[in-house]
Design a protein around this motif. Structure first.
Motif, PDB file in Angstrom:
ATOM      1  N   ILE A 399      27.248  99.051  28.890  1.00 41.34           N
ATOM      2  CA  ILE A 399      26.864  97.750  29.446  1.00 41.34           C
ATOM      3  C   ILE A 399      27.963  97.268  30.391  1.00 41.34           C
ATOM      4  O   ILE A 399      29.165  97.385  30.102  1.00 41.34           O
ATOM      5  CB  ILE A 399      26.637  96.722  28.323  1.00 41.34           C
ATOM      6  CG1 ILE A 399      25.423  97.131  27.481  1.00 41.34           C
ATOM      7  CG2 ILE A 399      26.424  95.328  28.892  1.00 41.34           C
ATOM      8  CD1 ILE A 399      25.138  96.198  26.330  1.00 41.34           C
ATOM      9  N   ARG A 400      27.537  96.730  31.528  1.00 41.46           N
ATOM     10  CA  ARG A 400      28.495  96.184  32.497  1.00 41.46           C
ATOM     11  C   ARG A 400      28.926  94.789  32.060  1.00 41.46           C
ATOM     12  O   ARG A 400      28.098  93.912  31.820  1.00 41.46           O
ATOM     13  CB  ARG A 400      27.848  96.124  33.884  1.00 41.46           C
ATOM     14  CG  ARG A 400      28.822  95.729  34.980  1.00 41.46           C
ATOM     15  CD  ARG A 400      28.142  95.763  36.327  1.00 41.46           C
ATOM     16  NE  ARG A 400      29.084  95.464  37.385  1.00 41.46           N
ATOM     17  CZ  ARG A 400      28.784  95.428  38.672  1.00 41.46           C
ATOM     18  NH1 ARG A 400      27.523  95.680  39.056  1.00 41.46           N
ATOM     19  NH2 ARG A 400      29.694  95.160  39.584  1.00 41.46           N
ATOM     20  N   GLN A 401      30.245  94.582  31.984  1.00 39.71           N
ATOM     21  CA  GLN A 401      30.771  93.303  31.527  1.00 39.71           C
ATOM     22  C   GLN A 401      31.253  92.452  32.704  1.00 39.71           C
ATOM     23  O   GLN A 401      31.127  92.845  33.874  1.00 39.71           O
ATOM     24  CB  GLN A 401      31.889  93.545  30.513  1.00 39.71           C
ATOM     25  CG  GLN A 401      31.364  94.270  29.262  1.00 39.71           C
ATOM     26  CD  GLN A 401      32.435  94.459  28.227  1.00 39.71           C
ATOM     27  OE1 GLN A 401      33.414  95.162  28.467  1.00 39.71           O
ATOM     28  NE2 GLN A 401      32.243  93.843  27.064  1.00 39.71           N
ATOM     29  N   LEU A 402      31.820  91.269  32.422  1.00 41.31           N
ATOM     30  CA  LEU A 402      32.196  90.324  33.462  1.00 41.31           C
ATOM     31  C   LEU A 402      33.204  90.888  34.458  1.00 41.31           C
ATOM     32  O   LEU A 402      33.226  90.500  35.632  1.00 41.31           O
ATOM     33  CB  LEU A 402      32.774  89.046  32.828  1.00 41.31           C
ATOM     34  CG  LEU A 402      31.741  88.116  32.154  1.00 41.31           C
ATOM     35  CD1 LEU A 402      32.452  86.980  31.451  1.00 41.31           C
ATOM     36  CD2 LEU A 402      30.760  87.589  33.187  1.00 41.31           C
ATOM     37  N   ASP A 403      34.067  91.806  34.002  1.00 41.07           N
ATOM     38  CA  ASP A 403      35.067  92.376  34.905  1.00 41.07           C
ATOM     39  C   ASP A 403      34.490  93.502  35.760  1.00 41.07           C
ATOM     40  O   ASP A 403      35.221  94.159  36.511  1.00 41.07           O
ATOM     41  CB  ASP A 403      36.278  92.881  34.126  1.00 41.07           C
ATOM     42  CG  ASP A 403      35.915  93.926  33.084  1.00 41.07           C
ATOM     43  OD1 ASP A 403      34.715  94.275  32.980  1.00 41.07           O
ATOM     44  OD2 ASP A 403      36.821  94.385  32.363  1.00 41.07           O
ATOM     45  N   GLY A 404      33.167  93.729  35.639  1.00 39.02           N
ATOM     46  CA  GLY A 404      32.526  94.748  36.463  1.00 39.02           C
ATOM     47  C   GLY A 404      32.656  96.156  35.933  1.00 39.02           C
ATOM     48  O   GLY A 404      32.220  97.106  36.589  1.00 39.02           O
ATOM     49  N   VAL A 405      33.209  96.313  34.737  1.00 34.53           N
ATOM     50  CA  VAL A 405      33.425  97.640  34.150  1.00 34.53           C
ATOM     51  C   VAL A 405      32.325  97.944  33.126  1.00 34.53           C
ATOM     52  O   VAL A 405      31.981  97.080  32.302  1.00 34.53           O
ATOM     53  CB  VAL A 405      34.808  97.732  33.476  1.00 34.53           C
ATOM     54  CG1 VAL A 405      34.997  99.094  32.810  1.00 34.53           C
ATOM     55  CG2 VAL A 405      35.912  97.498  34.507  1.00 34.53           C
TER      56      VAL A 405
END
Length: 444
Positions: A399-405
């Motif tokens: 899953i892509r998180q807030l930091d874009g990772v």
């Protein structure tokens, strides 16, 4: 082509137009995980050249060990189609909807190693018995010499047996139905082995014996005819015979007092028919008890013919190895979406069958790994089938998180670890691959 295998095996679907949706949610084998469009997929099917598929089959079969004797299990099916631009479409012996033209498709598998070796596409009007000689020639062309063929009852014919022997190949073949000469041999041996513990084959819960006979007029060599009897098979077949007699009797009762032009051979076999003086109006239908009793007495028996000397136990073990190829063949029609081709040209048909054959090879590897893992466990879980295992592994997501990772959403479960172990993998492999995917996606 690997994307096709992914889509076919996980979605159990061969519709190319769903690929972008699938690709958006899965790791891909394309450069930088590029998602191709529907038109790109369609172009791929049209541009795949025959020499590519032929080249693959040549390389695939060249890599096989030709020194050890192998047994080829061969099976075929036909598929209905209404597309007007496919030359292979012809009216033939369709399994469903006889009004539609069909094309035929067959696969030869290595029974011992449980993997597909090559396939054939041929016109719908050609029957299985006729095509077998072409398949034998192809096996010879791929360099197979020390081989035998395990064949279903549909390939039993004098011409096929003679052709295999002419080329130096042995065979093991189920006899079609209960042919007259097999009936005679069964009757000769009835009562001599059905309750003998020395003739009992525990693995398959049946009894067997072997006799040597000439198969047909003009045959110069006696064959091994392996006769088997199964209590369970006898019960089921007797119930079918009884139901058939009831059905026929009910039909004939409805014909009494009516003019009937002709009856089929089955009715004539099991019933005595009495007509009125006009010779057309049915007066009475009486069961032919001796014919029915004879049929019931033969329930539970079947026979396998082998060209090589072997025991009844060895013959049934060898024939049962065909079960694996039959399951592969069923998976080709079911899980791999091969029931409906969704193509409208010869080029697209050829390309799609080729891709599905590669998918079948990969699926067979998965099937074998899961089966071997299941057999080692004390309790065989229901998640070690190909569809169930792939769906379980589908739950491993990033899953892509807030930091874009992109990161793994959760740890690998105990069930997923068991499945991964079947392929020699573990949670560490999953985490490593997740990191590699993460690096690729960071640059997009």
């Amino acid at each position: 082509m690997l994307w096709s295998w992914q889509n076919i095996n996980i979605e159990e679907n061969n519709a190319g137009q769903y690929y972008p949706d699938y690709a958006y949610e899965h790791a891909l084998f394309t450069p930088d995980m590029k998602i191709y469009t529907d038109s790109k997929v369609s172009d791929f099917f049209q541009k795949l050249k025959p020499e590519q598929s032929v080249g693959f089959l040549n390389s695939w079969n060249k890599s096989k060990n030709k020194r050890q004797k192998i047994y080829l299990s061969y099976d075929s099916t036909n598929k209905n189609c209404q597309a007007g631009d496919i030359d292979l479409l012809e009216h033939g012996n369709a399994k469903t909807d006889v009004s539609l033209p069909i094309f035929n498709y067959s696969v030869a598998c290595d029974s011992a190693n449980r993997e597909p070796l090559f396939y054939e596409l041929y016109p719908g009007s050609i029957n299985d018995i006729s095509q077998l000689t072409c398949m034998i020639d192809k096996a010879h062309g791929y360099g197979y010499r020390n081989i035998g063929f395990i064949l279903d009852r549909g390939y039993f014919s004098k011409a096929n047996l003679e052709y295999m022997e002419k080329n130096g190949y042995s065979f093991l073949i189920m006899v079609k139905g209960m042919k007259d000469f097999i009936r005679e041999i069964v009757i000769e041996n009835q009562g001599s082995f059905e309750n003998s513990r020395g003739k009992y084959i525990d693995r398959y819960d049946l009894y067997g014996t072997t006799v040597r006979r000439l198969l047909y007029e003009g045959d110069t060599k006696k064959r091994n005819i392996h006769i088997y009897y199964s209590d369970g098979k006898a019960y089921g077949e007797k119930q079918e015979i009884k139901q058939k007699i009831r059905r026929l009797k009910k039909y004939l009762d409805g014909c009494v007092g009516k003019e009937c032009v002709a009856f089929g051979p089955e009715i004539m076999k099991y019933f005595y028919l009495n007509f009125e003086q006009d010779g057309k109006t049915l007066k009475l239908a009486e069961e032919n008890a001796s014919a029915v009793e004879k049929e019931l007495s033969l329930a539970g028996y079947f026979a396998i013919v082998s060209s090589e000397n072997m025991t009844e136990r060895e013959a049934i073990e060898l024939y049962k190895s065909r079960d694996v190829s039959e399951k592969l063949f069923r998976s080709d029609k079911s899980y791999l979406g091969n029931k409906s081709m969704r193509v409208y040209s010869d080029e697209a048909l050829s390309s799609k069958v080729f891709i599905q054959f590669i998918a079948l090879i990969l699926r067979s590897r998965i099937y074998i790994a899961l089966k071997e893992k299941s057999e080692k466990m004390l309790k065989r879980p229901n998640y070690l089938t190909v569809p169930a295992a792939l769906k379980e592994l589908e739950k491993i997501v990033m899953i892509r998180q807030l930091d874009g990772v992109y990161r793994l959403d959760h740890a690998v479960t105990a069930t997923q670890k068991t499945i991964l172990d079947a392929f020699g993998l573990n949670e560490g492999n999953v985490r490593y691959q997740a990191k590699e995917i993460e690096k690729i996606l960071q640059h997009q």
